[in-house]
Design an enzyme around this catalytic site. Structure first.
Site, PDB file in Angstrom:
ATOM      1  CB  SER A 160      18.681   8.171 -46.199  1.00 31.74           C
ATOM      2  OG  SER A 160      17.852   7.111 -45.771  1.00 31.74           O
ATOM      3  CG  ASP A 218      13.156  10.664 -41.226  1.00 35.94           C
ATOM      4  OD1 ASP A 218      12.575   9.647 -41.643  1.00 35.94           O
ATOM      5  OD2 ASP A 218      14.271  11.029 -41.626  1.00 35.94           O
ATOM      6  CG  HIS A 233      13.938  10.220 -44.878  1.00 35.68           C
ATOM      7  ND1 HIS A 233      14.906  10.104 -43.901  1.00 35.68           N
ATOM      8  CD2 HIS A 233      14.346   9.394 -45.880  1.00 35.68           C
ATOM      9  CE1 HIS A 233      15.841   9.248 -44.296  1.00 35.68           C
ATOM     10  NE2 HIS A 233      15.529   8.816 -45.500  1.00 35.68           N
TER      11      HIS A 233
END
Lengths: 276, 276
Positions: free
Chosen positions: B146, B222, B255
């Protein structure tokens, strides 16, 4: 059952549920890992019991078990470690009593007797629920860590022919004879120590009717080894009663999930061999 | 350096240290996993950059990376994600700005310019410290998740021939063009958007002088995919500039670290091949 979350991992699914429990008279949360094989056939189940202060999530987040479980085709069920939602005297005051410290026994002292029945929950209610709702077969094994290692050992010893195999990481082996055990047994069972023995693996060995091996990993750098865990008590009882045990003292390892992660794959292989 | 903890896992050692950092003008904490091979020879290093709100411990506890790293003989260094110990205006008010959101850039706006220099810390200061104190060789690679995936990409793109390989899980690929990026770039770099581009992987691709492949895993379930991560921007820039990219869209993955754990072994193999 209420689905709280569903997360894909290693081609399988980790799901968390909340449900109303009759054993503990309140809502309980558990996690279940379903391997990819469970999409098309019934798979065996390993029950994992966590230690003091834990929830169902410590194992799912930190053990690193799902790669191997996905390869084998093994479901893993992780219950919470105590009832939640009550507010009894002293229930939330310390890490080693009350919430987070259910100890996998049935309490007899009020008010804990009203809901602290984690033994019934883990041995009977939860497996029935799992069988009803998921693509699992009737083969199950049990394992756990610390307080949960104690839980796995007593569940297996008290229920011959229920579990195909049992293992433990750094279990509390003789709770009638350590501070953690004495505190919770006094609080949940009362002062009469004779009532404690039915919840102590080292005491239960002498009554065991099934020669199911106890597979135990224990780090020798574990801060709780000599005062709380005392694997030598369990070994002595096994030798005396001709009960099979494989205690592996692991050099340099402590009490953490980094220790569990290091050997969990070997435990999963061990259980899967018994569950086949 | 002050040793905070030392934990054996998979035959290697996970160590946490605190040290005074010149880049960020305060104490920083990092974790390093040293595989068993590091007892007798120098090993290569993978730098792992975590995401928003994380510390050095998210990866060490949840990624399940150390079994493979121990097999390969790969050290893994996990820095914290921002300076700590300061109390600037708005520094601790939101999850996506200030503490826990260092974004691996050098801030130019006061007061953040005083210490938010995570880029210098990760690219220069920390590797020098690691080389000085541990049995590592001069080969290094970089990866992250991320915000940390963004960090890994810009560190590799801005420093040709410094990293043997780069990979990312669900990276923020085009921060000049998403809410997370705009918020922190405005706060750390100011309103002049031309100063932002040097910290944006999609913008940096057009200036890349080394054709180092970008290896990216992205879950298609995600929640941040379309609004914040935008891998299609990066892919478009790579195609336009003839830059190699391997973007693997992973069906059903979200995620979380359960996604990272599912594919981390493949990333470690990828990096180790480049580091050999």
């Amino acid at each position: 059952m209420e689905l709280l979350s569903s997360t894909k991992t290693f081609g399988g699914w980790l799901k968390r549920y909340r449900h109303a429990s009759t054993s503990v008279k309140g809502d309980m949360v558990f996690s279940i890992f379903l391997p990819p094989q469970a999409e098309t056939k019934k798979v065996p189940v390993l029950y994992w019991l966590s230690g003091l202060t834990c929830t169902d999530e410590n194992f799912t987040q930190k053990a690193g078990a799902f790669k191997k479980a996905a390869q084998l085709g093994l479901a893993i069920v992780c219950p919470d470690t105590s009832p939640r939602g009550t507010d009894y005297p002293n229930e939330h005051d310390s890490y080693d009593f009350g919430s987070g410290a259910g100890f996998y026994i049935n309490a007899t002292v009020e008010p804990y007797a009203q809901s602290y029945n984690m033994y019934d929950y883990v041995v009977d209610e939860l497996p029935a629920l799992i069988s009803e709702h998921f693509r699992v077969n009737d083969k199950k094994s049990i394992s756990g860590h610390s307080m949960g290692g104690h839980g796995a050992l007593i569940c297996a010893l008290k229920n011959p022919n229920t579990y195909q195999s049992v293992s433990a990481f750094a279990p509390i082996t003789n709770p009638t004879n350590c501070a953690w055990g004495k505190k919770v047994f006094t609080g949940y069972l009362g002062e009469d120590e004779s009532s404690w023995q039915q919840w102590d693996a080292t005491c239960l060995i002498q009554h065991a009717t099934q020669r199911l091996e106890l597979f135990v990993d224990q780090g020798d750098a574990d801060d709780f080894l000599s005062k709380q865990l005392k694997p030598e008590s369990l070994v002595k009882a096994c030798f005396k009663n001709d009960h099979p045990i494989n205690l592996r003292m692991q050099s340099g390892y402590d009490h953490s999930y980094y220790f569990i992660a290091s050997f969990i794959d070997e435990h999963l292989d061990y259980h899967f061999d018994a569950l086949k």
